[in-house]
Write a protein that holds these residues in place. Structure first.
Motif, PDB file in Angstrom:
ATOM      1  N   ILE A  24      46.523  77.644  25.434  1.00  0.00           N
ATOM      2  CA  ILE A  24      46.237  77.757  23.936  1.00  0.00           C
ATOM      3  C   ILE A  24      44.503  77.321  23.944  1.00  0.00           C
ATOM      4  CG2 ILE A  24      46.140  77.424  21.544  1.00  0.00           C
ATOM      5  CD1 ILE A  24      49.279  77.207  21.994  1.00  0.00           C
ATOM      6  N   ALA A  25      44.299  76.030  24.451  1.00  0.00           N
ATOM      7  CA  ALA A  25      42.945  75.584  24.341  1.00  0.00           C
ATOM      8  C   ALA A  25      42.021  76.234  25.086  1.00  0.00           C
ATOM      9  CB  ALA A  25      42.786  74.278  24.705  1.00  0.00           C
ATOM     10  N   LEU A  66      47.795  63.342  14.075  1.00  0.00           N
ATOM     11  CA  LEU A  66      46.395  63.653  14.031  1.00  0.00           C
ATOM     12  C   LEU A  66      45.410  63.669  15.261  1.00  0.00           C
ATOM     13  CD1 LEU A  66      44.186  62.454  10.965  1.00  0.00           C
ATOM     14  CD2 LEU A  66      43.338  62.394  13.298  1.00  0.00           C
ATOM     15  N   LEU A  67      45.844  62.833  16.167  1.00  0.00           N
ATOM     16  CA  LEU A  67      45.209  62.986  17.259  1.00  0.00           C
ATOM     17  C   LEU A  67      45.891  64.107  18.374  1.00  0.00           C
ATOM     18  CD1 LEU A  67      44.233  59.437  18.671  1.00  0.00           C
ATOM     19  CD2 LEU A  67      42.650  61.306  17.980  1.00  0.00           C
ATOM     20  N   TYR A  68      47.239  64.295  18.157  1.00  0.00           N
ATOM     21  CA  TYR A  68      47.942  65.459  19.092  1.00  0.00           C
ATOM     22  C   TYR A  68      47.707  66.674  18.511  1.00  0.00           C
ATOM     23  CZ  TYR A  68      51.011  66.555  22.705  1.00  0.00           C
ATOM     24  OH  TYR A  68      51.753  66.763  23.801  1.00  0.00           O
ATOM     25  N   SER A  69      46.431  67.080  18.064  1.00  0.00           N
ATOM     26  CA  SER A  69      46.094  68.265  17.581  1.00  0.00           C
ATOM     27  C   SER A  69      44.696  68.476  17.868  1.00  0.00           C
ATOM     28  CB  SER A  69      46.369  68.266  16.114  1.00  0.00           C
ATOM     29  OG  SER A  69      45.508  67.257  15.564  1.00  0.00           O
ATOM     30  N   TYR A  70      44.292  69.957  17.985  1.00  0.00           N
ATOM     31  CA  TYR A  70      42.915  70.202  18.413  1.00  0.00           C
ATOM     32  C   TYR A  70      42.034  69.948  17.154  1.00  0.00           C
ATOM     33  CZ  TYR A  70      45.610  73.379  21.373  1.00  0.00           C
ATOM     34  OH  TYR A  70      46.535  73.959  22.213  1.00  0.00           O
ATOM     35  N   SER A  71      40.830  69.487  17.702  1.00  0.00           N
ATOM     36  CA  SER A  71      39.799  69.205  16.577  1.00  0.00           C
ATOM     37  C   SER A  71      39.357  70.332  15.674  1.00  0.00           C
ATOM     38  CB  SER A  71      38.529  68.395  17.261  1.00  0.00           C
ATOM     39  OG  SER A  71      38.035  69.611  17.996  1.00  0.00           O
ATOM     40  N   TYR A  72      39.441  71.498  16.067  1.00  0.00           N
ATOM     41  CA  TYR A  72      39.277  72.775  15.124  1.00  0.00           C
ATOM     42  C   TYR A  72      40.119  73.101  14.432  1.00  0.00           C
ATOM     43  CZ  TYR A  72      40.717  74.361  19.888  1.00  0.00           C
ATOM     44  OH  TYR A  72      41.472  74.590  21.006  1.00  0.00           O
ATOM     45  N   ALA A  73      41.419  72.546  14.693  1.00  0.00           N
ATOM     46  CA  ALA A  73      42.545  73.090  13.760  1.00  0.00           C
ATOM     47  C   ALA A  73      43.221  72.113  13.096  1.00  0.00           C
ATOM     48  CB  ALA A  73      43.451  73.676  14.795  1.00  0.00           C
ATOM     49  N   PRO A  74      42.779  71.420  12.399  1.00  0.00           N
ATOM     50  CA  PRO A  74      43.166  70.170  11.507  1.00  0.00           C
ATOM     51  C   PRO A  74      44.508  70.836  10.903  1.00  0.00           C
ATOM     52  CG  PRO A  74      41.423  70.687  10.371  1.00  0.00           C
ATOM     53  CD  PRO A  74      41.437  71.595  11.799  1.00  0.00           C
ATOM     54  N   TYR A  75      45.548  69.946  10.573  1.00  0.00           N
ATOM     55  CA  TYR A  75      46.706  70.284  10.160  1.00  0.00           C
ATOM     56  C   TYR A  75      47.603  69.561   9.151  1.00  0.00           C
ATOM     57  CZ  TYR A  75      51.278  72.908  10.854  1.00  0.00           C
ATOM     58  OH  TYR A  75      52.558  73.806  10.685  1.00  0.00           O
ATOM     59  N   ALA A  76      48.268  70.190   8.292  1.00  0.00           N
ATOM     60  CA  ALA A  76      48.856  69.049   7.019  1.00  0.00           C
ATOM     61  C   ALA A  76      50.357  68.824   7.809  1.00  0.00           C
ATOM     62  CB  ALA A  76      49.099  70.047   6.136  1.00  0.00           C
ATOM     63  N   TRP A  77      50.231  67.827   8.389  1.00  0.00           N
ATOM     64  CA  TRP A  77      51.270  67.171   9.201  1.00  0.00           C
ATOM     65  C   TRP A  77      52.327  66.653   8.369  1.00  0.00           C
ATOM     66  CZ3 TRP A  77      52.170  68.424  14.062  1.00  0.00           C
ATOM     67  CH2 TRP A  77      50.751  68.721  14.926  1.00  0.00           C
ATOM     68  N   LYS A  78      53.605  66.694   8.747  1.00  0.00           N
ATOM     69  CA  LYS A  78      54.730  66.113   7.936  1.00  0.00           C
ATOM     70  C   LYS A  78      55.058  64.649   8.164  1.00  0.00           C
ATOM     71  CE  LYS A  78      56.551  70.678   7.374  1.00  0.00           C
ATOM     72  NZ  LYS A  78      57.507  71.750   7.837  1.00  0.00           N
ATOM     73  N   ARG A  79      54.974  64.328   9.432  1.00  0.00           N
ATOM     74  CA  ARG A  79      55.280  62.987   9.917  1.00  0.00           C
ATOM     75  C   ARG A  79      54.073  62.328  10.558  1.00  0.00           C
ATOM     76  NH1 ARG A  79      60.168  61.240  10.604  1.00  0.00           N
ATOM     77  NH2 ARG A  79      59.692  60.189  12.373  1.00  0.00           N
ATOM     78  N   ASN A 396      45.076  62.465  33.286  1.00  0.00           N
ATOM     79  CA  ASN A 396      46.093  61.912  32.622  1.00  0.00           C
ATOM     80  C   ASN A 396      45.675  60.519  31.992  1.00  0.00           C
ATOM     81  OD1 ASN A 396      48.774  61.971  31.472  1.00  0.00           O
ATOM     82  ND2 ASN A 396      49.406  60.682  32.913  1.00  0.00           N
ATOM     83  N   GLY A 397      46.545  60.182  30.948  1.00  0.00           N
ATOM     84  CA  GLY A 397      46.376  58.810  30.211  1.00  0.00           C
ATOM     85  C   GLY A 397      45.502  59.107  29.183  1.00  0.00           C
ATOM     86  N   GLY A 398      45.240  58.129  28.144  1.00  0.00           N
ATOM     87  CA  GLY A 398      44.345  58.239  27.172  1.00  0.00           C
ATOM     88  C   GLY A 398      44.748  59.281  26.449  1.00  0.00           C
ATOM     89  N   GLN A 399      43.741  60.109  25.700  1.00  0.00           N
ATOM     90  CA  GLN A 399      43.972  61.195  24.646  1.00  0.00           C
ATOM     91  C   GLN A 399      43.953  62.469  25.305  1.00  0.00           C
ATOM     92  OE1 GLN A 399      45.044  59.567  21.806  1.00  0.00           O
ATOM     93  NE2 GLN A 399      44.957  58.131  23.267  1.00  0.00           N
ATOM     94  N   ILE A 400      45.116  62.932  25.572  1.00  0.00           N
ATOM     95  CA  ILE A 400      45.108  64.445  26.309  1.00  0.00           C
ATOM     96  C   ILE A 400      44.648  65.439  25.692  1.00  0.00           C
ATOM     97  CG2 ILE A 400      46.904  66.083  27.415  1.00  0.00           C
ATOM     98  CD1 ILE A 400      46.759  63.316  28.564  1.00  0.00           C
ATOM     99  N   VAL A 401      44.718  65.749  24.353  1.00  0.00           N
ATOM    100  CA  VAL A 401      44.241  66.882  23.671  1.00  0.00           C
ATOM    101  C   VAL A 401      42.687  66.821  23.679  1.00  0.00           C
ATOM    102  CG1 VAL A 401      44.254  68.316  21.565  1.00  0.00           C
ATOM    103  CG2 VAL A 401      46.332  67.275  22.377  1.00  0.00           C
ATOM    104  N   PRO A 402      41.931  65.847  23.446  1.00  0.00           N
ATOM    105  CA  PRO A 402      40.566  65.971  23.629  1.00  0.00           C
ATOM    106  C   PRO A 402      40.163  66.219  25.069  1.00  0.00           C
ATOM    107  CG  PRO A 402      41.212  63.986  22.210  1.00  0.00           C
ATOM    108  CD  PRO A 402      42.203  64.543  22.728  1.00  0.00           C
ATOM    109  N   HIS A 403      40.882  65.652  26.067  1.00  0.00           N
ATOM    110  CA  HIS A 403      40.543  66.140  27.495  1.00  0.00           C
ATOM    111  C   HIS A 403      40.700  67.715  27.505  1.00  0.00           C
ATOM    112  CE1 HIS A 403      41.190  62.201  29.899  1.00  0.00           C
ATOM    113  NE2 HIS A 403      40.560  61.930  28.797  1.00  0.00           N
ATOM    114  N   LEU A 404      41.686  68.340  26.982  1.00  0.00           N
ATOM    115  CA  LEU A 404      42.097  69.737  27.242  1.00  0.00           C
ATOM    116  C   LEU A 404      41.112  70.345  26.459  1.00  0.00           C
ATOM    117  CD1 LEU A 404      45.873  70.039  26.631  1.00  0.00           C
ATOM    118  CD2 LEU A 404      44.921  69.765  28.730  1.00  0.00           C
ATOM    119  N   GLU A 405      40.505  70.117  25.494  1.00  0.00           N
ATOM    120  CA  GLU A 405      39.489  70.762  24.730  1.00  0.00           C
ATOM    121  C   GLU A 405      38.372  70.639  25.446  1.00  0.00           C
ATOM    122  OE1 GLU A 405      38.591  70.146  20.709  1.00  0.00           O
ATOM    123  OE2 GLU A 405      40.490  69.363  20.048  1.00  0.00           O
ATOM    124  N   ALA A 406      37.803  69.691  26.088  1.00  0.00           N
ATOM    125  CA  ALA A 406      36.817  69.556  26.835  1.00  0.00           C
ATOM    126  C   ALA A 406      36.632  70.223  28.030  1.00  0.00           C
ATOM    127  CB  ALA A 406      36.351  67.870  27.238  1.00  0.00           C
TER     128      ALA A 406
END
Length: 558
Positions: A24-25, A66-79, A396-406
């Motif tokens: 998706i990224a 909040l970190l396990y999401s895309y920077s360009y798609a913030p979301y109203a998380w429930k947990r 791998n390691g650290g923050q995966i979603v920012p890596h995927l965006e890059a």
């Protein structure tokens, strides 16, 4: 390229293999570049990748939502830490937001991809005997996607249900059952507490303990929901979290035995053991590792230790060695009766895929790697033109979603060269890969990754999965090293392609239902908005207090 004021771009066809976070990224990055001729193949019946496949009870993220999401798609998380269903809901939201549904071919498996030098295209063989040609291929299958099945003698003779956690049977009832769960890693830490609520007895087979930290997961309170409604507050908090993790991850400081941060993390894990098992010294001893913090992937959970203390749960501190018709035998020779056998035995971590990849001169990617996976920035491999890996070696390691965006932005910039006709084939220079590998391995030297039995290493002992620094460093490198390390060429064999619309004509969606007015750009009510924004950011930052990345290091050797 423009002629008479018109964009004369060609259409570059792109195959994206995998419909989870990575795929998706990649799709979003291509669309943002005005590249629309791409297809996302996934063998499953839904988008979501691993979050569709892994629907076992208790499945959840161990990173703040909040970190396990895309920077360009913030979301109203429930947990604070989303469960599997909410993550899947989020990914479907992003697919809808960027209008990607029409690009998916679900229930379609890629069986083989081969570079055709004669036409400068990738030949992609699909299930059902169909073959398609593409200018570029994106492997977005992820690192941990192929289940690892143990070769226990007698496994095929077990009389009850037996399955891997990634293949959990839908509608399975464990009520009144004696359940054996082989494994003690992150997945088992989620499965055991959930199964213990239903089963009569749970046996948890632990080959080797790992360090465990509390997660602090819970539903969000009303004020926290309100704070999540501010897209600006989410973005500012995200940056704060990334900076904190960058400081901890620089040269893998937190994973380096002897450093203050590593000592602080291990001290926190030991304190968690003491709090949980102060009256059970037997369990305290059994769950305490003999390797430094970070030698294995740390387990982040609130429920595992309490579950171990339940009367219907027994920790067996030994590996499974063989299986009988209704029993499991451990390494100490003890036989345990079981009705159900669940394999929480992890995944193949050698970057293997379910499809064969054949590059220049008929050489396969497996042959190129020869058991030592490596790629420039984890993305590109010499000899495989226009082939891009998401979540590849040493990322791998650290923050995966920012890596995927890059990574997605990186490959999209390369595909843009194909689209504009500036290149027909793009490869990374071998010298660039060699230098990158040398630097990364040097920075990984001396880390906990080298000092335990884990999936981070190849058979030679080389660390092939882990990144050596923080996400912000990685993002910077993906911006700096693009065309300077690429070798591009044009091919006279490339067929002509049609014109397409300009990138400017592709509308960029914005996330709905989130409040953006708490920013500071307006004049009217500026002070009130600033106070609201500060309140929201403080509320969101407080949710990150459970992570070792925000802890002050204890006194100790540096």
């Amino acid at each position: 390229m423009r002629a008479n004021g018109r964009d004369t771009r060609r259409k570059a066809r792109v195959a994206i293999i995998g419909g989870g976070f990575s795929g998706i990224a990649a799709a979003v990055a291509l669309k943002r570049k005005g590249i629309s001729d791409f297809t996302i193949y996934d063998r499953s019946d839904s988008v979501g990748g691993t979050w569709w496949d892994n629907h076992y009870p208790g499945a959840a993220v161990d990173t703040p939502s909040l970190l396990y999401s895309y920077s360009y798609a913030p979301y109203a998380w429930k947990r604070t830490h989303a469960r599997q269903a909410e993550v899947l809901e989020y990914l479907r939201h992003v697919v809808d937001l960027f209008e990607l549904n029409s690009h998916f071919e679900l229930g379609t498996e890629v069986e083989r991809v081969e570079w055709r030098e004669d036409i400068g295209r990738w030949s992609v063989e699909l299930s059902g005997g169909r073959t398609e040609l593409f200018n570029a291929v994106v492997s977005a299958t992820g690192l941990l996607n192929v289940p690892r099945y143990p070769a226990w003698p007698g496994l095929e003779d077990f009389g009850g249900p037996v399955f891997h956690t990634a293949r959990w049977p839908k509608g399975l009832s464990l009520a009144g059952k004696r359940v054996a769960i082989a494994g003690s890693g992150s997945t088992a830490a989620q499965v055991v507490p959930a199964v213990a609520e239903e089963a009569a007895q749970v046996l948890m087979f632990q080959r080797e303990p790992g360090w465990v930290l509390p997660k602090g997961a819970r539903d969000l309170a009303a004020d926290e929901h309100e704070a999540h409604a501010s897209a600006t507050a989410q973005r500012l908090t995200r940056w704060y979290m990334l900076v904190q993790r960058e400081r901890a991850s620089h040269r893998n400081n937190i994973w380096r035995p002897g450093s203050k941060r590593n000592a602080a993390a291990e001290q926190a894990a030991r304190a968690f053991i003491e709090r949980s098992f102060h009256d059970r010294p037997d369990l305290a001893k059994a769950v305490t590792p003999d390797f430094p913090f970070g030698g294995k992937r740390p387990v982040v959970t609130d429920e595992l230790y309490p579950a171990m203390a339940r009367p219907n749960v027994r920790l067996v501190p030994a590996a499974v060695t063989r299986v009988g018709a209704n029993s499991v035998v451990d390494a100490e020779g003890e036989t345990h009766t079981a009705d159900v056998l669940i394999m929480s035995t992890g995944f193949m971590a050698d970057f293997s895929t379910s499809f064969e990849t054949v590059g220049v001169n008929g050489k396969t990617l497996d042959d190129e790697w020869a058991g030592e996976p490596n790629a420039f920035l984890g993305i590109m491999v010499p000899g495989f033109p226009n082939y891009f890996i998401m979540y590849g070696p040493n990322t791998n390691g650290g923050q995966i979603v920012p890596h995927l965006e890059a990574q997605a932005k990186y490959l999209a910039s390369a595909v843009e060269l194909l689209e504009t006709g500036k290149a027909d084939a793009i490869e990374v220079r071998p010298a660039a890969l060699n230098i990158f590998n040398s630097i990364v391995q040097k920075r990984l030297s001396g880390t906990s990754f080298e000092r335990a039995n884990n999936y981070f290493k190849s058979s030679s002992g080389r660390v092939v999965t882990q990144w050596s620094d923080g996400a912000m460093t990685y993002v910077m490198l993906t911006k700096l090293f693009r065309r300077s390390v690429w070798r591009t060429r044009k091919s006279s064999a490339t067929p002509s392609t049609q014109l397409r619309s300009t990138a400017a004509e592709v509308a960029q969606p914005s996330a709905p239902s989130l409040r953006t007015g708490s920013g500071v750009s307006g004049v009217t009510g500026g002070l009130s908005k600033l106070r609201t924004l500060r309140r929201d950011v403080r509320t969101l930052i407080a949710l990150d207090s459970v992570t070792v990345f925000s802890q002050k290091p204890v006194d100790g050797p540096s």
